[in-house]
Design a protein around this motif. Structure first.
Motif, PDB file in Angstrom:
ATOM      1  N   TYR A 130       6.549   5.074   4.371  1.00 16.13           N
ATOM      2  CA  TYR A 130       7.696   4.180   4.302  1.00 16.13           C
ATOM      3  C   TYR A 130       8.383   4.400   2.966  1.00 16.13           C
ATOM      4  O   TYR A 130       7.793   4.925   2.026  1.00 16.13           O
ATOM      5  CB  TYR A 130       7.299   2.709   4.492  1.00 16.13           C
ATOM      6  N   LYS A 131       9.630   4.024   2.910  1.00 13.57           N
ATOM      7  CA  LYS A 131      10.428   4.243   1.702  1.00 13.57           C
ATOM      8  C   LYS A 131       9.920   3.361   0.575  1.00 13.57           C
ATOM      9  O   LYS A 131       9.617   2.185   0.774  1.00 13.57           O
ATOM     10  CB  LYS A 131      11.894   3.952   1.989  1.00 13.57           C
ATOM     11  N   ASP A 132       9.849   3.941  -0.595  1.00 13.83           N
ATOM     12  CA  ASP A 132       9.352   3.232  -1.766  1.00 13.83           C
ATOM     13  C   ASP A 132      10.130   1.940  -2.015  1.00 13.83           C
ATOM     14  O   ASP A 132       9.552   0.912  -2.325  1.00 13.83           O
ATOM     15  CB  ASP A 132       9.439   4.150  -2.994  1.00 13.83           C
ATOM     16  N   LYS A 133      11.428   1.985  -1.818  1.00 16.17           N
ATOM     17  CA  LYS A 133      12.263   0.815  -2.097  1.00 16.17           C
ATOM     18  C   LYS A 133      12.012  -0.312  -1.103  1.00 16.17           C
ATOM     19  O   LYS A 133      12.280  -1.472  -1.378  1.00 16.17           O
ATOM     20  CB  LYS A 133      13.742   1.190  -2.108  1.00 16.17           C
ATOM     21  N   ASP A 134      11.466   0.017   0.066  1.00 13.30           N
ATOM     22  CA  ASP A 134      11.236  -0.973   1.120  1.00 13.30           C
ATOM     23  C   ASP A 134       9.770  -1.368   1.265  1.00 13.30           C
ATOM     24  O   ASP A 134       9.426  -2.123   2.172  1.00 13.30           O
ATOM     25  CB  ASP A 134      11.706  -0.417   2.466  1.00 13.30           C
ATOM     26  N   LYS A 135       8.902  -0.879   0.386  1.00 15.20           N
ATOM     27  CA  LYS A 135       7.465  -0.992   0.661  1.00 15.20           C
ATOM     28  C   LYS A 135       6.971  -2.426   0.816  1.00 15.20           C
ATOM     29  O   LYS A 135       6.206  -2.698   1.739  1.00 15.20           O
ATOM     30  CB  LYS A 135       6.637  -0.222  -0.347  1.00 15.20           C
TER      31      LYS A 135
ATOM     32  N   TYR B 113       8.594  -3.847   4.128  1.00  9.04           N
ATOM     33  CA  TYR B 113       8.052  -3.159   5.298  1.00  9.04           C
ATOM     34  C   TYR B 113       6.629  -3.604   5.592  1.00  9.04           C
ATOM     35  O   TYR B 113       6.284  -3.921   6.735  1.00  9.04           O
ATOM     36  CB  TYR B 113       8.104  -1.644   5.065  1.00  9.04           C
TER      37      TYR B 113
ATOM     38  N   ASP C 250       0.108  -1.169  -2.982  1.00 12.45           N
ATOM     39  CA  ASP C 250       1.450  -1.141  -3.568  1.00 12.45           C
ATOM     40  C   ASP C 250       1.584  -2.102  -4.746  1.00 12.45           C
ATOM     41  O   ASP C 250       2.385  -1.875  -5.654  1.00 12.45           O
ATOM     42  CB  ASP C 250       2.506  -1.456  -2.504  1.00 12.45           C
TER      43      ASP C 250
END
Length: 114
Positions: A16-21, A24, A82
């Motif tokens: 998944y995208k780092d900015k959305d972790k 998400y 994360d």
């Protein structure tokens, strides 16, 4: 397998995208917990329970719930990772919180700070 072993292995499958972790993984956790609740709801709807509901489940029903619990564990693991924490650390913190509540006689009730 230890909790940290699981976390290290499962982290390799996180895509998944780092900015959305956080968004998400939090939404994924809620979704998987909802899947467990939905399976339990259907079991309750379709079975006539007498005594302990868990004892009334067949192997397939138990296995379906365990597979969903694995998905919940994956998301819990991903969120902890994360945030920079191991699953062992999360478990230690939780055990400490529960022991404190037990000692103070506040296991039942509501609120994060009881």
């Amino acid at each position: 397998m230890t909790l940290n072993d699981y976390q290290n292995i499962s982290a390799k499958t996180a895509i998944y995208k780092d900015k959305d972790k956080l968004l998400y993984t939090a939404l994924g956790l809620a979704g998987e917990a909802g899947e467990i609740a939905n399976k339990v709801k259907k079991i309750i709807r379709d079975k006539d329970f007498t005594g302990n509901a868990v004892d009334s489940l067949n192997h397939e029903e138990k296995y379906a719930l365990i597979k969903e619990l694995g998905d919940v564990l994956w998301y819990v693991s991903a969120i902890a990772h994360d945030l920079g924490f191991s699953l062992s650390h999360v478990a230690d913190i939780n055990v400490g919180k529960l022991q404190s509540r037990k000692e103070r006689g506040v296991l039942q009730g509501s609120g994060d700070t009881r």
